[in-house]
Design a protein around this motif. Structure first.
Motif, PDB file in Angstrom:
ATOM      1  N   SER A 157       0.998  -1.368  -0.614  1.00  0.00           N
ATOM      2  CA  SER A 157       0.493   0.190  -0.245  1.00  0.00           C
ATOM      3  C   SER A 157       0.553   0.709  -0.127  1.00  0.00           C
ATOM      4  O   SER A 157       1.256   1.708   0.693  1.00  0.00           O
ATOM      5  CB  SER A 157      -1.543  -0.230   1.166  1.00  0.00           C
ATOM      6  N   GLY A 158       0.801   2.431  -0.953  1.00  0.00           N
ATOM      7  CA  GLY A 158       1.569   3.269  -1.262  1.00  0.00           C
ATOM      8  C   GLY A 158       1.123   4.234  -0.204  1.00  0.00           C
ATOM      9  O   GLY A 158       0.818   4.130   0.277  1.00  0.00           O
ATOM     10  N   THR A 159       2.611   5.598  -0.370  1.00  0.00           N
ATOM     11  CA  THR A 159       1.716   6.577   0.130  1.00  0.00           C
ATOM     12  C   THR A 159       0.419   7.309   0.511  1.00  0.00           C
ATOM     13  O   THR A 159       0.205   8.178   1.136  1.00  0.00           O
ATOM     14  CB  THR A 159       2.735   7.473   0.283  1.00  0.00           C
ATOM     15  N   SER A 160      -0.704   6.798  -0.457  1.00  0.00           N
ATOM     16  CA  SER A 160      -1.736   7.176  -1.187  1.00  0.00           C
ATOM     17  C   SER A 160      -2.103   6.566   0.066  1.00  0.00           C
ATOM     18  O   SER A 160      -3.700   6.793   0.448  1.00  0.00           O
ATOM     19  CB  SER A 160      -2.486   7.401  -2.125  1.00  0.00           C
ATOM     20  N   PHE A 161      -2.092   5.405   0.608  1.00  0.00           N
ATOM     21  CA  PHE A 161      -2.775   4.684   1.752  1.00  0.00           C
ATOM     22  C   PHE A 161      -4.654   4.525   0.735  1.00  0.00           C
ATOM     23  O   PHE A 161      -5.230   4.618   1.661  1.00  0.00           O
ATOM     24  CB  PHE A 161      -2.673   4.756   2.665  1.00  0.00           C
ATOM     25  N   GLY A 176       2.528   7.518  -7.502  1.00  0.00           N
ATOM     26  CA  GLY A 176       1.942   7.598  -6.473  1.00  0.00           C
ATOM     27  C   GLY A 176       1.402   8.554  -6.031  1.00  0.00           C
ATOM     28  O   GLY A 176       1.473   9.847  -6.588  1.00  0.00           O
ATOM     29  N   GLY A 177       1.602   8.540  -4.493  1.00  0.00           N
ATOM     30  CA  GLY A 177       1.726  10.205  -2.859  1.00  0.00           C
ATOM     31  C   GLY A 177       2.785  10.777  -3.980  1.00  0.00           C
ATOM     32  O   GLY A 177       2.611  11.593  -4.503  1.00  0.00           O
ATOM     33  N   ILE A 178       3.286   9.897  -4.021  1.00  0.00           N
ATOM     34  CA  ILE A 178       4.921  10.458  -4.009  1.00  0.00           C
ATOM     35  C   ILE A 178       5.470  10.040  -5.334  1.00  0.00           C
ATOM     36  O   ILE A 178       5.292   9.188  -5.973  1.00  0.00           O
ATOM     37  CB  ILE A 178       6.300  10.223  -3.674  1.00  0.00           C
ATOM     38  N   THR A 180     -11.850  12.194  -2.446  1.00  0.00           N
ATOM     39  CA  THR A 180     -10.090  11.991  -1.143  1.00  0.00           C
ATOM     40  C   THR A 180      -8.993  12.135  -2.207  1.00  0.00           C
ATOM     41  O   THR A 180      -7.921  12.914  -2.713  1.00  0.00           O
ATOM     42  CB  THR A 180      -9.644  10.009  -1.136  1.00  0.00           C
ATOM     43  N   TYR A 181      -9.266  12.437  -3.507  1.00  0.00           N
ATOM     44  CA  TYR A 181      -8.750  12.357  -4.753  1.00  0.00           C
ATOM     45  C   TYR A 181      -9.173  12.808  -6.249  1.00  0.00           C
ATOM     46  O   TYR A 181     -10.618  12.751  -6.341  1.00  0.00           O
ATOM     47  CB  TYR A 181      -8.161  11.176  -5.445  1.00  0.00           C
ATOM     48  N   ASP A 182      -8.749  13.533  -6.841  1.00  0.00           N
ATOM     49  CA  ASP A 182      -9.903  14.548  -7.689  1.00  0.00           C
ATOM     50  C   ASP A 182      -9.458  13.487  -9.299  1.00  0.00           C
ATOM     51  O   ASP A 182      -9.252  13.403  -9.898  1.00  0.00           O
ATOM     52  CB  ASP A 182      -8.461  15.516  -8.417  1.00  0.00           C
ATOM     53  N   GLY A 235      -1.474   5.074 -10.059  1.00  0.00           N
ATOM     54  CA  GLY A 235      -2.936   6.072  -9.580  1.00  0.00           C
ATOM     55  C   GLY A 235      -3.005   7.284  -9.992  1.00  0.00           C
ATOM     56  O   GLY A 235      -3.981   7.548 -11.510  1.00  0.00           O
ATOM     57  N   GLY A 236      -1.838   8.125 -10.779  1.00  0.00           N
ATOM     58  CA  GLY A 236      -1.433   9.420 -10.772  1.00  0.00           C
ATOM     59  C   GLY A 236      -1.866   8.676 -13.098  1.00  0.00           C
ATOM     60  O   GLY A 236      -2.081  10.240 -13.056  1.00  0.00           O
ATOM     61  N   THR A 237      -1.156   7.753 -13.433  1.00  0.00           N
ATOM     62  CA  THR A 237      -1.634   7.801 -14.936  1.00  0.00           C
ATOM     63  C   THR A 237      -2.953   7.828 -15.087  1.00  0.00           C
ATOM     64  O   THR A 237      -3.631   8.025 -16.257  1.00  0.00           O
ATOM     65  CB  THR A 237      -0.753   6.403 -15.103  1.00  0.00           C
ATOM     66  N   ARG A 238      -3.890   7.595 -14.152  1.00  0.00           N
ATOM     67  CA  ARG A 238      -5.458   7.623 -13.985  1.00  0.00           C
ATOM     68  C   ARG A 238      -6.465   8.869 -13.838  1.00  0.00           C
ATOM     69  O   ARG A 238      -7.366   9.296 -14.327  1.00  0.00           O
ATOM     70  CB  ARG A 238      -6.125   6.498 -13.201  1.00  0.00           C
ATOM     71  N   ASN A 239      -4.803   9.851 -14.147  1.00  0.00           N
ATOM     72  CA  ASN A 239      -5.585  11.026 -14.026  1.00  0.00           C
ATOM     73  C   ASN A 239      -5.348  12.298 -15.266  1.00  0.00           C
ATOM     74  O   ASN A 239      -3.704  12.675 -15.650  1.00  0.00           O
ATOM     75  CB  ASN A 239      -5.094  12.412 -13.195  1.00  0.00           C
ATOM     76  N   LYS A 245       1.966  -3.445 -10.624  1.00  0.00           N
ATOM     77  CA  LYS A 245       3.734  -2.382 -11.357  1.00  0.00           C
ATOM     78  C   LYS A 245       4.893  -2.348  -9.502  1.00  0.00           C
ATOM     79  O   LYS A 245       5.173  -3.552  -9.397  1.00  0.00           O
ATOM     80  CB  LYS A 245       4.613  -1.373 -11.738  1.00  0.00           C
ATOM     81  N   GLU A 246       4.085  -1.872  -8.842  1.00  0.00           N
ATOM     82  CA  GLU A 246       4.840  -1.640  -7.724  1.00  0.00           C
ATOM     83  C   GLU A 246       4.661  -2.900  -6.545  1.00  0.00           C
ATOM     84  O   GLU A 246       5.255  -3.201  -5.880  1.00  0.00           O
ATOM     85  CB  GLU A 246       4.342  -0.904  -6.817  1.00  0.00           C
ATOM     86  N   ALA A 247       3.894  -3.785  -7.274  1.00  0.00           N
ATOM     87  CA  ALA A 247       3.594  -5.422  -6.195  1.00  0.00           C
ATOM     88  C   ALA A 247       4.565  -6.979  -6.560  1.00  0.00           C
ATOM     89  O   ALA A 247       5.291  -7.144  -6.146  1.00  0.00           O
ATOM     90  CB  ALA A 247       1.741  -5.419  -6.417  1.00  0.00           C
TER      91      ALA A 247
HETATM   92  N1  LIG Z   1      -9.297   8.267 -11.880  1.00  0.00           N
HETATM   93  C1  LIG Z   1      -8.154   8.518 -11.382  1.00  0.00           C
HETATM   94  N2  LIG Z   1      -8.547  10.102 -11.346  1.00  0.00           N
HETATM   95  C2  LIG Z   1      -7.664  11.256 -10.604  1.00  0.00           C
HETATM   96  N3  LIG Z   1      -6.317  10.670  -9.811  1.00  0.00           N
HETATM   97  C3  LIG Z   1      -6.699   8.969  -9.362  1.00  0.00           C
HETATM   98  C4  LIG Z   1      -7.256   7.990 -10.221  1.00  0.00           C
HETATM   99  N4  LIG Z   1      -7.456   7.079  -9.870  1.00  0.00           N
HETATM  100  C5  LIG Z   1      -6.164   6.949  -8.905  1.00  0.00           C
HETATM  101  N5  LIG Z   1      -5.794   8.392  -8.215  1.00  0.00           N
HETATM  102  C6  LIG Z   1      -4.811   8.796  -7.892  1.00  0.00           C
HETATM  103  O1  LIG Z   1      -3.666   7.952  -7.549  1.00  0.00           O
HETATM  104  C7  LIG Z   1      -3.358   7.696  -6.508  1.00  0.00           C
HETATM  105  C8  LIG Z   1      -3.561   5.927  -5.937  1.00  0.00           C
HETATM  106  O2  LIG Z   1      -2.221   6.025  -6.724  1.00  0.00           O
HETATM  107  P1  LIG Z   1      -1.191   4.709  -6.236  1.00  0.00           P
HETATM  108  O3  LIG Z   1      -0.468   4.695  -7.528  1.00  0.00           O
HETATM  109  O4  LIG Z   1      -2.551   3.599  -5.479  1.00  0.00           O
HETATM  110  O5  LIG Z   1      -0.265   5.507  -4.970  1.00  0.00           O
HETATM  111  P2  LIG Z   1       0.754   5.049  -4.033  1.00  0.00           P
HETATM  112  O6  LIG Z   1       1.499   4.013  -4.418  1.00  0.00           O
HETATM  113  O7  LIG Z   1       0.803   6.011  -3.276  1.00  0.00           O
HETATM  114  O8  LIG Z   1      -0.900   4.180  -2.917  1.00  0.00           O
HETATM  115  C9  LIG Z   1      -4.666   8.051  -5.845  1.00  0.00           C
HETATM  116  O9  LIG Z   1      -4.562   8.563  -4.403  1.00  0.00           O
HETATM  117  C10 LIG Z   1      -4.427   9.135  -7.101  1.00  0.00           C
HETATM  118  O10 LIG Z   1      -4.764  10.485  -6.234  1.00  0.00           O
END
Ligand SMILES: Nc1ncnc2c1ncn2[C@@H]1O[C@H](COP(=O)(O)OP(=O)(O)O)[C@@H](O)[C@H]1O
Ligand SMILES: [Mg+2]
Length: 400
Positions: free
Chosen positions: A9-13, A171-173, A210-212, A298-302, A331-333
């Motif tokens: 679980s990354g820093t975004s928890f 991720g978070g970072i 919790t996220y955009d 997760g940032g790739t989904r933004n 990938k990180e897993a």
């Molecule tokens: N559909 C989405 N749109 C925008 N941001 C997203 C989306 N899905 C995931 N994220 C972003 O990705 C983060 C999680 O990404 P992740 O790779 O799991 O990070 P971490 O390794 O820090 O947990 C979320 O907190 C959010 O900011």
């Protein structure tokens, strides 16, 4: 061949990412069959409990003890479910990163790092051998303990391509691994990817969001130049790699300190934070002449964030790790699984030039499972990772 579960679980928890993979070492070639990935959000109470404990909050050892148990138990459940679904039996090895709660750095030096998620609960529920505490040995050897995924970035992509590749995790970072022909690979955290974006959205929606999601809030705003300049003046961005950072630095109070008493509309705030993440990533990658960006996280989904990066790197091809057979969310897993596999074989799990360690160390601590592992003798460190069975996007049911 070992059946391995890698978990983090990354820093975004936001969720526990678990990957079931069969790994086989044949000479210097490590072959991976990716079987299943699951993404299990923390229960709301646990997420809320973590949110009030994490930096810059003060916390108690009782809260730490309780969170350690709850995280370990939820990782155990995720591991068991994923192993049953993929293997129909317990995994041989579970590599659990747990949850980073503090990454202690002073300037460019990492002093210690703390991940919670008591591994005894995982071993006891599953019966598998568990490898955990994956970062700190690298710090003891003078490294950053991060970015650990640089190992598989290098194994997967150091295939003699003539151009410079940058592997990017949002991720978070945000962290990058730079792979250039004829040069030792390097890796480092560039700064925030989602950390400030998530903090701002939670603040402005009083925690309802919790996220955009899909970058919609950022897309309706414009960059606030004074705030952008103030945030870009962060000294961390000027440090030379290897370096690492975390949410000990990039949190809501940090953001509010930079805003001061100015009023900034939520859309403009999000556009600005998205621009800061994109600019710091693009500057880091551009500085090494990267022409192919391989992104994950997760940032790739933004789309707002991805567009902002693309605008700042007009000559680069930007793809996700899916192009190389690894679902970006997994990938990180996969990195954790590979590290756990190497650890039980007594093999180093880091690229020293990436973490900055004096030597490539064997990572982690091992909790015994119900039976001893049977390992093939004479294993040598792999020079490449071949994804024989790829795994692409996570299924909708797993995401739900
Ligand atoms: N559909 C989405 N749109 C925008 N941001 C997203 C989306 N899905 C995931 N994220 C972003 O990705 C983060 C999680 O990404 P992740 O790779 O799991 O990070 P971490 O390794 O820090 O947990 C979320 O907190 C959010 O900011
Ligand atoms: Mg996550």
């Amino acid at each position: 061949m070992l059946k391995v579960i890698g978990m983090i679980s990354g820093t975004s928890f936001d969720a526990i990412e678990a990957l079931a993979v069969e790994l086989e070492l044949d000479g210097e070639r490590l072959t991976a069959d990716l079987l299943a990935h699951s993404s299990t959000p923390y229960p709301e109470e646990l997420r809320a409990a973590l949110a009030v404990m994490l930096p810059p909050a003060a916390t108690t050892l009782e809260q730490v003890c309780r969170a350690d148990a709850a995280i370990g138990q939820h990782f155990a459940l995720a591991a068991e479910e994923t192993a049953t679904a993929a293997f129909g039996e317990p995994a041989d090895v579970i590599a659990s990163h747990g949850q980073t709660v503090f990454h202690w750095v002073v300037g460019s030096r990492a002093m210690n790092t703390l991940q919670l998620g008591q591994a005894a609960f995982i071993a006891e529920l599953t019966g598998s051998t568990v490898v955990h505490d994956l970062r700190v040995r690298d710090i003891a050897a003078g490294g950053q303990g991060a970015p650990l995924a640089s190992l598989i970035d290098v194994l997967l992509l150091a295939d003699g391509a003539a151009h410079v590749r940058g592997v990017l995790n949002l991720g978070g970072i945000a962290n990058v691994t730079i792979i250039a022909p004829g040069r030792a690979p390097i890796a480092f955290d560039t700064g925030p990817a989602n950390a400030l974006i998530d903090a701002a959205i939670s603040w402005r929606t009083q925690g309802r969001e919790t996220y955009d999601r899909d970058g919609v809030t950022a897309a309706r705003g414009t960059v606030d130049e004074p705030l952008f300049r103030a945030l870009m003046a962060e000294p961390y961005y000027q440090l030379t790699p290897p370096k690492s950072t975390g949410k000990e630095l990039f949190h809501l109070e940090y953001l509010r300190r930079h805003i001061g008493d100015r009023e900034i509309a939520t859309g403009d705030l999000l556009a600005t934070l998205t621009a800061v993440s994109a600019q710091t990533v693009a500057t880091a990658l551009g500085g090494y002449g990267v022409t192919e960006v391989v992104a994950a996280g997760g940032g790739t989904r933004n789309p707002a964030l991805m567009d902002a990066i693309a605008q700042r790197m007009p000559r680069a091809r930007i793809v996700t790790t899916d192009t190389y057979g690894v679902a970006e969310a997994a990938k990180e897993a996969l990195a954790m699984a590979v590290i756990g596999f190497l650890t039980v074989h007594g093999l180093p799990g880091v690229v020293a030039s990436c973490t900055g360690a004096r030597r490539a160390v064997v990572l982690g601590s091992i909790v015994p499972g119900l039976k001893p592992l049977t390992l093939s003798a004479g294993a040598r460190s792999p020079s490449r990772l071949v994804v024989r069975t790829p795994l692409f996007a996570t299924t909708a049911s797993e995401r739900a």
